[in-house]
Design a protein around this motif. Structure first.
Motif, mmCIF file in Angstrom:
data_model
loop_
_atom_site.group_PDB
_atom_site.id
_atom_site.type_symbol
_atom_site.label_atom_id
_atom_site.label_comp_id
_atom_site.label_asym_id
_atom_site.label_seq_id
_atom_site.Cartn_x
_atom_site.Cartn_y
_atom_site.Cartn_z
ATOM 1 N N TYR A 57 40.742 5.084 98.711
ATOM 2 C CA TYR A 57 40.943 4.211 97.557
ATOM 3 C C TYR A 57 39.844 4.340 96.494
ATOM 4 O O TYR A 57 40.176 4.505 95.308
ATOM 5 C CB TYR A 57 41.222 2.772 98.043
ATOM 6 C CG TYR A 57 42.469 2.833 98.910
ATOM 7 C CD1 TYR A 57 43.709 2.970 98.331
ATOM 8 C CD2 TYR A 57 42.384 2.918 100.298
ATOM 9 C CE1 TYR A 57 44.861 3.143 99.098
ATOM 10 C CE2 TYR A 57 43.519 3.086 101.082
ATOM 11 C CZ TYR A 57 44.753 3.201 100.472
ATOM 12 O OH TYR A 57 45.885 3.394 101.230
ATOM 13 N N THR A 60 40.501 7.617 94.849
ATOM 14 C CA THR A 60 41.634 7.579 93.916
ATOM 15 C C THR A 60 41.207 6.977 92.580
ATOM 16 O O THR A 60 41.579 7.476 91.502
ATOM 17 C CB THR A 60 42.777 6.735 94.541
ATOM 18 O OG1 THR A 60 43.137 7.344 95.777
ATOM 19 C CG2 THR A 60 43.984 6.662 93.626
ATOM 20 N N SER A 205 46.900 -2.207 101.012
ATOM 21 C CA SER A 205 46.916 -0.927 101.739
ATOM 22 C C SER A 205 45.969 -0.962 102.928
ATOM 23 O O SER A 205 46.318 -0.507 104.029
ATOM 24 C CB SER A 205 46.503 0.225 100.811
ATOM 25 O OG SER A 205 47.352 0.277 99.697
ATOM 26 N N TRP A 252 49.552 3.666 96.859
ATOM 27 C CA TRP A 252 48.547 4.679 96.475
ATOM 28 C C TRP A 252 48.863 5.232 95.073
ATOM 29 O O TRP A 252 47.991 5.348 94.220
ATOM 30 C CB TRP A 252 48.510 5.819 97.510
ATOM 31 C CG TRP A 252 47.615 6.900 97.036
ATOM 32 C CD1 TRP A 252 46.248 6.892 97.090
ATOM 33 C CD2 TRP A 252 47.992 8.095 96.345
ATOM 34 N NE1 TRP A 252 45.750 8.010 96.482
ATOM 35 C CE2 TRP A 252 46.797 8.773 96.014
ATOM 36 C CE3 TRP A 252 49.211 8.662 95.972
ATOM 37 C CZ2 TRP A 252 46.792 9.983 95.326
ATOM 38 C CZ3 TRP A 252 49.206 9.865 95.297
ATOM 39 C CH2 TRP A 252 48.011 10.516 94.976
#
Ligand SMILES: CCCCC/C=C\C/C=C\C/C=C\C/C=C\CCCC(=O)SCCNC(=O)CCNC(=O)[C@H](O)C(C)(C)COP(=O)(O)O
Ligand code: A3P
Length: 302
Positions: A57, A60, A205, A252
């Motif tokens: 995460y 990302t 998530s 995501w």
């Protein structure tokens, strides 16, 4: 990381902390010849994998934000830069509902020997994750924490006197939440606007990974290292895991889109950091390290 002592006490303190190592009876989908001969990955391995997965995460957010600076694609409008894109409206905007639904499908399919007990502990962990989501995004004894952060750092709802009727402008002036401000046609302006999307998508998530990882790993193990027969694996994935994988994949992608098209760096990073809080305390610290916490909250299981 868990000490041997902790692990020992973990394995003696009741069915809710059973790991896939010894606990699950054979899946009804597997014949005797398909049963695995040795142990699939243990709780400690799950903990390591979970910590590694959590790095997806921040990576990302960094990649998406860099892409938005470097690439012309990231700087131009696209379907995903529209707030009313269907994935945002139908999924992320009610993201906790979808996360809860995927979680419920997962716990309905647990194959733990004492599944009722395992489910009730899982629901307590869901309750804690839900509480964290509510406090940050919905309500914190009044405006939620993300709105309090905004007003506490100098932000306010600015009415647009030129175009708004005065009754609405007064409403906007008094608004203390972003929802009330938007409802009154004002502009939520000036403070640190923690990204609700970065928070919710990361929080949801991490919760889903933590809850489903033992079962996902166990299914993969059965289908690859275990019996070399792909059909039980396929049955598991399409029967049980497809919803969880679908939601994790969509969350995501939407986090990547938030990182490319919306907010400033600090707002995305603060959303991500706040998302680590409840997950970090419960899944990265208390459950692996504290036997007493395992008694209260159980352990995600197969
Ligand atoms: C503390 C211990 C409690 C223990 C509780 C134990 C057990 C519970 C028992 C049973 C539960 C059984 C069933 C539950 C079934 C369904 C529950 C569904 C719950 C929901 O989440 S419904 C709400 C849906 N709403 C959302 O998902 C909204 C998500 N969106 C947002 O948060 C925001 O839009 C945002 C943060 C993503 C973006 O904000 P903005 O930028 O748009 O302002
Ligand atoms: N991945 C995404 N796709 C579409 N819109 C997004 C998005 N990420 C953030 N947004 C939008 O950007 C605004 C700020 O988001 P947040 O603070 O939750 O990160 C919100 O707008 P609206 O509140 O006008 O819908 C939100 O819908």
């Amino acid at each position: 990381m868990s000490s041997d002592k902790d692990r020992d006490s973990a394995s003696s303190s009741g069915p809710e902390i059973a790991t896939p190592t010894t606990s699950g009876p054979p899946s009804p989908q597997l014949t005797a010849s398909q049963q695995y001969p040795a142990a699939p990955p243990s709780g400690e391995n799950h903990h390591h994998i979970l910590i590694l997965l959590s790095l997806i995460y921040p990576a990302t957010i960094v990649l998406g934000s860099l892409f938005s600076i470097i690439s012309p694609i990231g700087q131009s409008a696209s379907y995903f830069s529209r707030k009313n894109n269907i994935f945002n409206v139908l999924f992320v905007k009610i993201g906790w509902f979808w996360t809860t639904a995927a979680f419920l499908v997962h716990i309905a399919n647990l194959r733990h020997p004492n599944a009722t007990h395992a489910r009730s502990k899982a629901l307590i962990r869901w309750g804690l994750a839900t509480l964290a989501w509510i406090l940050v995004t919905q309500w914190f004894f009044g405006p939620p924490l993300m709105d309090r952060t905004f007003t506490g750092t100098g932000g306010a709802c600015r009415p647009n006197y030129a175009v708004q009727p005065s009754s609405l402008a007064i409403k906007a002036e008094r608004a203390s939440t972003s929802a009330a401000c938007k409802g009154a046609g004002g502009k939520w302006d000036g403070g640190h606007d923690l990204s609700g999307h970065a928070f919710m998508l990361t929080h949801a998530s991490l919760f889903l990974w933590a809850e489903t990882l033992p079962r996902l790993v166990d299914s993969m193990w059965r289908g690859t290292i275990g019996p070399r027969n792909i059909s039980p694996l396929m049955a598991e994935w399409f029967g049980v895991h497809w919803f969880v994988w679908g939601i994790l994949g969509l969350w995501w992608w939407m986090l990547l889109m938030t990182s490319v098209y919306f907010h400033t760096w600090p707002e995305k990073v603060s959303g991500w950091l706040v998302a680590l809080f409840e997950w970090g305390i419960l899944y990265a610290y208390m459950i692996p390290l504290n036997p007493q916490a395992r008694q209260w909250f159980g352990t995600p299981t197969v």
